[in-house]
Scaffold this motif. Structure first.
Motif, PDB file in Angstrom:
ATOM      1  N   UNK A  92       0.789  -1.193  -0.010  1.00  0.00           N
ATOM      2  CA  UNK A  92      -0.261   0.249  -0.470  1.00  0.00           C
ATOM      3  C   UNK A  92       0.961   1.339   0.092  1.00  0.00           C
ATOM      4  N   UNK A  93       1.808   1.322   0.839  1.00  0.00           N
ATOM      5  CA  UNK A  93       2.814   2.530   1.142  1.00  0.00           C
ATOM      6  C   UNK A  93       4.007   2.841  -0.206  1.00  0.00           C
ATOM      7  N   UNK A  94       3.771   1.143  -1.153  1.00  0.00           N
ATOM      8  CA  UNK A  94       4.973   1.701  -1.605  1.00  0.00           C
ATOM      9  C   UNK A  94       6.377   1.571  -1.053  1.00  0.00           C
ATOM     10  N   UNK A  95       7.165   2.798  -1.852  1.00  0.00           N
ATOM     11  CA  UNK A  95       8.081   3.411  -1.217  1.00  0.00           C
ATOM     12  C   UNK A  95       8.597   4.309   0.016  1.00  0.00           C
ATOM     13  N   UNK A  96       7.350   4.838   0.147  1.00  0.00           N
ATOM     14  CA  UNK A  96       6.739   5.595   1.579  1.00  0.00           C
ATOM     15  C   UNK A  96       7.791   4.371   2.216  1.00  0.00           C
ATOM     16  N   UNK A  97       7.586   3.214   2.510  1.00  0.00           N
ATOM     17  CA  UNK A  97       7.796   2.620   3.930  1.00  0.00           C
ATOM     18  C   UNK A  97       8.722   1.655   3.458  1.00  0.00           C
ATOM     19  N   UNK A  98       9.526   1.330   4.222  1.00  0.00           N
ATOM     20  CA  UNK A  98      10.190   0.409   4.301  1.00  0.00           C
ATOM     21  C   UNK A  98      10.318  -0.660   5.914  1.00  0.00           C
ATOM     22  N   UNK A  99       9.118  -2.129   5.448  1.00  0.00           N
ATOM     23  CA  UNK A  99       8.258  -3.100   5.819  1.00  0.00           C
ATOM     24  C   UNK A  99       9.516  -3.828   6.022  1.00  0.00           C
ATOM     25  N   UNK A 100       9.335  -4.358   7.981  1.00  0.00           N
ATOM     26  CA  UNK A 100      10.467  -5.513   8.605  1.00  0.00           C
ATOM     27  C   UNK A 100       9.763  -5.962   9.232  1.00  0.00           C
ATOM     28  N   UNK A 101       9.660  -7.498   9.782  1.00  0.00           N
ATOM     29  CA  UNK A 101       9.027  -7.901  10.441  1.00  0.00           C
ATOM     30  C   UNK A 101       9.819  -8.301  11.828  1.00  0.00           C
ATOM     31  N   UNK A 102       9.533  -7.939  12.835  1.00  0.00           N
ATOM     32  CA  UNK A 102      10.685  -8.852  14.357  1.00  0.00           C
ATOM     33  C   UNK A 102       9.939  -9.500  15.456  1.00  0.00           C
ATOM     34  N   UNK A 103      10.074 -10.610  15.517  1.00  0.00           N
ATOM     35  CA  UNK A 103       9.288 -11.624  16.237  1.00  0.00           C
ATOM     36  C   UNK A 103       9.221 -11.231  17.685  1.00  0.00           C
ATOM     37  N   UNK A 104       9.419 -10.129  18.363  1.00  0.00           N
ATOM     38  CA  UNK A 104       8.500  -9.620  19.905  1.00  0.00           C
ATOM     39  C   UNK A 104       8.758  -8.476  20.116  1.00  0.00           C
ATOM     40  N   UNK A 105       7.642  -7.761  20.986  1.00  0.00           N
ATOM     41  CA  UNK A 105       7.498  -6.303  21.199  1.00  0.00           C
ATOM     42  C   UNK A 105       9.160  -5.934  21.874  1.00  0.00           C
ATOM     43  N   UNK A 106      10.216  -6.607  22.715  1.00  0.00           N
ATOM     44  CA  UNK A 106      11.308  -6.317  23.369  1.00  0.00           C
ATOM     45  C   UNK A 106      12.453  -5.957  22.034  1.00  0.00           C
ATOM     46  N   UNK A 107      12.112  -6.969  20.924  1.00  0.00           N
ATOM     47  CA  UNK A 107      12.946  -7.067  19.548  1.00  0.00           C
ATOM     48  C   UNK A 107      12.637  -5.068  18.908  1.00  0.00           C
TER      49      UNK A 107
END
Length: 361
Positions: free
Chosen positions: A60-75
């Motif tokens: 949806x955001x295209x080049x505006x965002x670089x999105x990653x996933x992390x395992x935990x809230x602490x990370x």
């Protein structure tokens, strides 16, 4: 042009007009239309649903965002405190949460909140925003450090006129000693403003002073060295280097991810960015990234020392020739006062104009 006086005035108008153009281009280019460009954010979760959600946000955001996933809230908190991401979204059917670190950039925190608030709204639940690194209450937006940068910059580059122009008759080693003294005073003023006066720094005030000294001394040495070659054009050069390009790339108002590529690139190595990000590291982020920012300021100081050294070598034979060409018998000099030559009067007037022009700016 027939009138020397009119020609003189028009010549001196070149500098302020160029400043007008430069300031307009720099400030409006950097600040008028802030837009995310590869703004780094994280989504907490390792389930297939979390990964699909992260990819949908990216699409949806295209080049505006670089999105990653992390395992935990602490990370996610760790990434925020190392300023690797600007925000982290914790999905939940009932209480979705957005983590931000507004001490790194109040505008960045606002930008990611605008991104994820509609996401939570689609689920029909309110978004909880948690600030894991907030600035002190005396500086609620965190922008006080940017205005501290402005104060230090003005004190430094305005002093160049006095040291470079009015002090041109002094040996370069004397001017260099004056630079050390002036930079200590300017950084001391900055530390007083940051500490006892406006309470931007509740701890590590000595570190704030040290970084302010590195920053100020670098500007002063560069300016005094350049003055040997640029003379009255030093003012414009200093404005370009330490106002137009410096304030706009410092990250004090907008992080580089909210600016175009030019200012974002300068942020990686310009001295204003080194100062602002270094103070943030010192005050809010447990010294994370502090060493790199200190080295940025050290490199600028070394550049200033090199420029000043080259200027000293350039001036030495010229001053020797000038002294040899203007030698007068001591008795005659003592007995008969020698009136100032027109060229000397003109030089004195040029110095006064340059000092007034710089301080006026």
């Amino acid at each position: 042009m027939r009138s020397p006086a009119l020609r003189h005035v028009l010549t001196h108008l070149i500098t302020p007009l160029l400043m007008c153009i430069g300031m307009g281009l720099a400030y409006m280019g950097a600040f008028v239309t802030p837009e995310p460009h590869h703004l780094p954010v994280a989504v907490v979760g390792t389930t297939p649903q979390a990964k699909v959600f992260a990819q949908s946000v990216k699409d949806t955001a295209g080049d505006k965002l670089d999105v990653r996933t992390v395992a935990t809230r602490a990370d996610a908190v760790g990434l925020l405190k190392s300023r690797a991401v600007t925000g982290a979204y914790v999905p939940s059917a009932h209480t979705p949460e957005l983590l931000v670190a507004s001490a790194a950039s109040d505008m960045g925190a606002t930008a990611v909140e605008k991104v994820f608030t509609p996401v939570a709204a689609k689920e029909g639940v309110p978004l909880k925003v948690t600030d894991v690194a907030a600035p002190v209450a005396d500086d609620p937006t965190g922008q006080g450090l940017f205005f501290l940068l402005i104060a230090l910059s003005i004190g430094s580059y305005a002093s160049v006129a006095a040291l470079g122009a009015a002090g041109a008759g002094l040996a370069m080693r004397v001017r260099a000693l004056l630079v050390l003294g002036v930079s200590a005073v300017v950084s001391g003023i900055g530390a007083l403003l940051a500490g006892p006066v406006f309470h931007l720094a509740h701890h590590d005030l000595a570190g704030v002073w040290g970084m302010a000294w590195l920053y100020s001394a670098g500007i002063l040495f560069i300016g005094v060295g350049l003055h040997t070659f640029l003379k009255r054009w030093t003012t414009l050069t200093m404005m370009v280097l330490f106002v137009m390009l410096n304030f706009t790339s410092s990250g004090g108002l907008f992080r580089p991810e909210l600016q175009n590529g030019f200012f974002g690139t300068l942020h990686a190595f310009w001295n204003g960015a080194g100062f602002v990000e270094g103070i943030r590291s010192l005050l809010y982020f447990g010294d994370d990234g502090l060493a790199r920012n200190v080295w940025t300021l050290v490199v600028w100081l070394l550049v200033g020392l090199v420029v000043t050294g080259i200027a000293a070598l350039y001036e030495r034979p010229r001053k020797a020739r000038h002294a040899a060409g203007h030698g007068e018998p001591a008795a005659q000099t003592a007995a008969v006062p020698i009136p100032a030559r027109p060229a000397e009067q003109e030089a004195a007037e040029e110095i006064e104009e340059e000092v007034e022009e710089t301080v006026g700016v």
